[in-house]
Write an enzyme that holds these catalytic residues in place. Structure first.
Site, mmCIF file in Angstrom:
data_model
loop_
_atom_site.group_PDB
_atom_site.id
_atom_site.type_symbol
_atom_site.label_atom_id
_atom_site.label_comp_id
_atom_site.label_asym_id
_atom_site.label_seq_id
_atom_site.Cartn_x
_atom_site.Cartn_y
_atom_site.Cartn_z
ATOM 1 N N PRO A 265 17.712 11.724 11.947
ATOM 2 C CA PRO A 265 16.895 12.112 13.305
ATOM 3 C C PRO A 265 17.214 13.671 13.550
ATOM 4 O O PRO A 265 18.328 14.055 13.342
ATOM 5 C CB PRO A 265 17.135 10.952 14.437
ATOM 6 C CG PRO A 265 18.164 10.120 13.994
ATOM 7 C CD PRO A 265 18.499 10.375 12.622
ATOM 8 N N PRO A 266 16.307 14.164 14.165
ATOM 9 C CA PRO A 266 16.626 15.581 14.556
ATOM 10 C C PRO A 266 17.860 15.803 15.367
ATOM 11 O O PRO A 266 18.142 14.952 16.293
ATOM 12 C CB PRO A 266 15.270 16.141 15.490
ATOM 13 C CG PRO A 266 14.256 14.988 15.270
ATOM 14 C CD PRO A 266 15.093 13.651 14.648
ATOM 15 N N GLY A 267 18.247 16.856 15.137
ATOM 16 C CA GLY A 267 19.565 17.067 16.133
ATOM 17 C C GLY A 267 20.840 16.465 15.855
ATOM 18 O O GLY A 267 21.834 16.615 16.779
ATOM 19 N N THR A 268 20.772 15.779 14.557
ATOM 20 C CA THR A 268 22.222 14.907 14.201
ATOM 21 C C THR A 268 22.918 15.834 13.412
ATOM 22 O O THR A 268 24.017 15.339 12.941
ATOM 23 C CB THR A 268 21.775 13.943 13.446
ATOM 24 O OG1 THR A 268 20.918 14.098 12.523
ATOM 25 C CG2 THR A 268 21.274 12.690 14.584
ATOM 26 N N GLU B 10 23.475 -8.739 17.164
ATOM 27 C CA GLU B 10 24.119 -8.470 16.035
ATOM 28 C C GLU B 10 25.404 -9.266 16.021
ATOM 29 O O GLU B 10 25.646 -9.574 14.757
ATOM 30 C CB GLU B 10 24.300 -6.856 16.110
ATOM 31 C CG GLU B 10 23.283 -5.869 16.233
ATOM 32 C CD GLU B 10 22.289 -6.043 15.141
ATOM 33 O OE1 GLU B 10 22.768 -6.768 14.065
ATOM 34 O OE2 GLU B 10 20.909 -5.983 15.321
ATOM 35 N N HIS C 83 24.421 -12.357 14.116
ATOM 36 C CA HIS C 83 24.505 -12.200 12.319
ATOM 37 C C HIS C 83 25.638 -12.020 11.854
ATOM 38 O O HIS C 83 26.106 -12.683 10.814
ATOM 39 C CB HIS C 83 23.699 -10.655 12.093
ATOM 40 C CG HIS C 83 22.125 -10.679 12.524
ATOM 41 N ND1 HIS C 83 21.181 -11.569 11.749
ATOM 42 C CD2 HIS C 83 21.546 -9.775 13.115
ATOM 43 C CE1 HIS C 83 20.166 -11.338 11.985
ATOM 44 N NE2 HIS C 83 20.164 -10.232 13.006
#
Ligand code: ADP
Ligand code: MG
Ligand code: ZN
Length: 640
Positions: A208-211, A430, A433
């Site tokens: 994603p942007p900014g990572t 989660e 799972h």
């Protein structure tokens, strides 16, 4: 002001609303839109239209006089804009067609009048002139020079020498490890080519942007001390025909002369989209550019000492030709940081700022789930600005607090920050799972579980197969099914309700159960016949209606059985489930060791692994070597 705003919008009357393009696409998909018009304007398409039924929009408004209140507005029409050359355009066209939505095209937005007329008459002449110069330039070969209009076909990229180091990139240990090899190669390409070692031609950074993708690429160049040629995919867009391709050619020629070197292509999706879609013309140019890029990458002999690094936040829209071996054959996922990562990033950016002693960066990291590196850098910057405005000589907790609000309130962030309630649901899901995976661990081990969102998934658990497993037994398949059902089942048990977050689990579970019945012959009722093959068109089936009904029934039976098993397991491991869910809320990401420790003892392992949160190149290299030794199967399977 507040009162006025409140009074006018509180009556529930219909309104026009400015929405985000992603929201528009979603509403289009859900068939909520009656009609819309598209109008090209510089660089974007302006879209306006009406809903089939007025949409209700509730928003919290905090108001000095009235305190917090919810207000509901009826929205009957909307406005938005989408980028040209964006895949959303084709998505929009498809959905509009599918739902039979009226789509009008309007003429381009111009101001009309004298200037327009003047432009209309002059522009063609200018274009002809430019073409003339380009032809002159190419005919004139190398003597064309670079300046002025002669440089149109030349690459804009000038090499820079980056001084970013691995230690400037915080909290991305795995990503850095993947790039160690690239740095080593650039430092000494001869060593590798002598041994005939295969070097990746291209590395694709996806996230994603900014990572920190650009930052990582710069760090590779800084560590290897090689020139960094950088160009953005959008630089190629809306250029005259042929210019993009010649720029690519020029860029590669320059970089090879300068080798070892890095070519960095940012936003590669702007040129690298799948060929043969899109609305309207203009993609010929893009295709030519893309083809040239493919040609150049194929032309590498390996010892050219040039490595292409590209960045994108949408690898799924890229033309498959780009990711074939010999091109961008290595993909590095750059994800959102978890708490630890965020703290490490904050530390890096706090280094050169006077932060007061009573500021707890760990606490800030905890308060900012969903923030990426760029947000955190921005947060500290805003806080510094506030401190300066207040004539303070250091950044205190109150500045950081206020800066946090500002960054969250920023245009795109509002829906990004995950609410506590949602976090709790995802953590329990989660953990479900995970518990099922831990108990039924014959074939697979739980490798990692996280509630840091990636893509559409709110969180995910990664299971790795134990051995090189080619054949799946019925038992394995049933275990996998139970694991897939574990998320939703946990939600049912803990909250007595279901969220929509499990839809992908169901899709996977249904596909698997169906394959068990129709391909692997695992159903007793239907016997060991292959009714479908994996490559076959699902509509061209060669069995009777009755068989089809039996298949559906068997698929349902398998899923119900798996659901029951997941239920039993979670019910009988409530304590362990709780421990893992709580730890997920606290730490966001858990690795294999931590999961096992929580499962066995209910506690996190002893904190001796205060791992280097922003390791240097040397440290990343050591880590890579260590990992190579315990070489593992990386055939992973994610359960969202
Ligand atoms: P992307 O290319 O992925 O959109 P950038 O590399 O341009 O993101 O990141 C923007 C800024 O955010 C960087 O210049 C840096 O200041 C900050 N940043 C992002 N990720 C990190 C990180 N992991 N460590 C330190 N700073 C980061
Ligand atoms: Mg970038
Ligand atoms: Zn799930």
């Amino acid at each position: 002001m507040g009162v006025f705003f409140f009074a006018t919008s509180d009556k529930g009357q219909t309104q026009n609303q400015e929405i985000q393009s992603s929201q528009f696409v979603k509403q289009l998909k859900d068939n909520k839109i009656k009609d819309f018009a598209v109008q090209p304007s510089d660089g974007v398409y302006n879209i306006s239209g009406k809903y089939r039924e007025a949409q209700e929009s509730t928003s919290d408004s905090s108001n000095l006089l009235f305190g917090n209140s919810k207000k509901t507005t009826k929205i009957s029409s909307f406005k938005t804009n989408v980028l040209k050359n964006n895949s959303t355009i084709s998505e929009i066209t498809n959905y509009a067609k599918k739902n039979n939505i009226n789509m009008n095209a309007k003429e381009a937005d111009t101001n009309g009048g004298f200037w327009t007329n003047l432009l209309i008459s002059i522009v063609p002449m200018i274009i002809i002139l430019i073409f003339f110069f380009i032809m002159m330039n190419q005919a004139g070969g190398k003597n064309g020079g670079k300046g002025g209009i002669m440089g149109v076909g030349k690459s804009k990229a000038k090499p820079t020498h980056s001084d970013v180091k691995f230690s400037d990139v915080a909290g991305e240990e795995e990503e850095k490890q993947e790039l160690v090899e690239v740095v080593e190669f650039l430092k000494n390409p001869k060593k590798y080519s002598k041994l005939g070692a295969k070097i990746p031609h291209g590395v694709l950074l996806e996230g994603p942007p900014g990572t920190g993708k650009t930052l990582l690429a710069k760090a590779v160049s800084g560590e290897a001390a090689v020139p960094f040629y950088s160009i953005s995919g959008s630089d190629f867009v809306e250029m005259f025909v042929g210019v993009g391709a010649s720029r690519v050619r020029d860029l590669f020629t320059q970089a090879k002369k300068d080798s070892p070197a890095i070519i960095f292509i940012d936003e590669i999706d702007a040129v690298g989209r799948k060929r043969g879609n899109g609305m309207g013309g203009g993609h010929d140019e893009r295709e030519q550019t893309l083809n040239q890029l493919l040609v150049e990458m194929d032309g590498f002999s390996g010892n050219d000492g040039v490595i292409v690094i590209a960045a994108t936040n949408r690898a799924d829209v890229l033309d498959p030709a780009l990711t074939r071996p010999g091109r961008f054959d290595r993909k590095v996922l750059v994800g959102q940081p978890d708490v630890r990562g965020r703290e490490a990033i904050l530390k890096v950016h706090a280094k050169n700022k006077p932060v007061a002693d009573n500021v707890d960066l760990h606490e800030i990291a905890k308060q900012t789930p969903g923030f990426v590196g760029a947000d955190l850098a921005n947060l500290l910057n805003e806080a510094a600005l506030l401190a300066a405005r207040r004539n303070k000589d250091s950044i205190g907790p109150s500045e950081l607090d206020e800066a946090e609000d500002r960054v969250i309130a920023g245009p795109a962030k509002k829906n990004k920050v995950v609410s506590k309630k949602e976090q709790n649901i995802v953590a329990n899901h989660e953990a479900g799972h995970t518990i099922v995976g831990l108990v039924l661990n014959d074939a697979r081990v739980v490798h990692k579980v996280t509630i840091v969102p990636r893509g559409r998934a709110g969180g995910y658990a990664i299971m790795l197969p134990r051995e090189d497993q080619q054949l799946m037994s019925k038992k394995n398949a049933m275990e996998q099914l139970a694991g897939l059902m574990g998320g939703r089942t946990a939600e049912e048990i803990i909250f007595n309700s279901e969220s929509s977050g499990a839809s992908n689990d169901f899709e996977q579970a249904t596909n698997l159960a169906r394959a068990m019945v129709t391909q692997y012959g695992m159903s007793e009722k239907l016997g060991t016949v292959q009714l479908e093959s994996p490559t076959q068109d699902p509509y061209a089936r060669n069995y009777s209606e009755k068989t089809a009904a039996t298949i559906d029934e068997e698929v349902r039976n398998f899923i119900n059985e798996a659901h029951g098993e997941a239920h039993d397991i979670i019910e009988s491991h409530r304590e362990q489930h709780r421990a893992i869910a709580d730890a997920l809320i606290k730490y966001e990401t858990l690795d294999e060791k931590q999961i096992l420790s929580l499962y066995r003892t209910g506690k996190m392992p002893e904190e001796n692994n205060e791992t280097n949160e922003n390791s240097s190149f040397e440290e990343s290299k050591k880590e890579l070597e260590k990992n190579d030794e315990e070489k593992e199967n990386n055939d992973s399977n994610n359960q969202e």
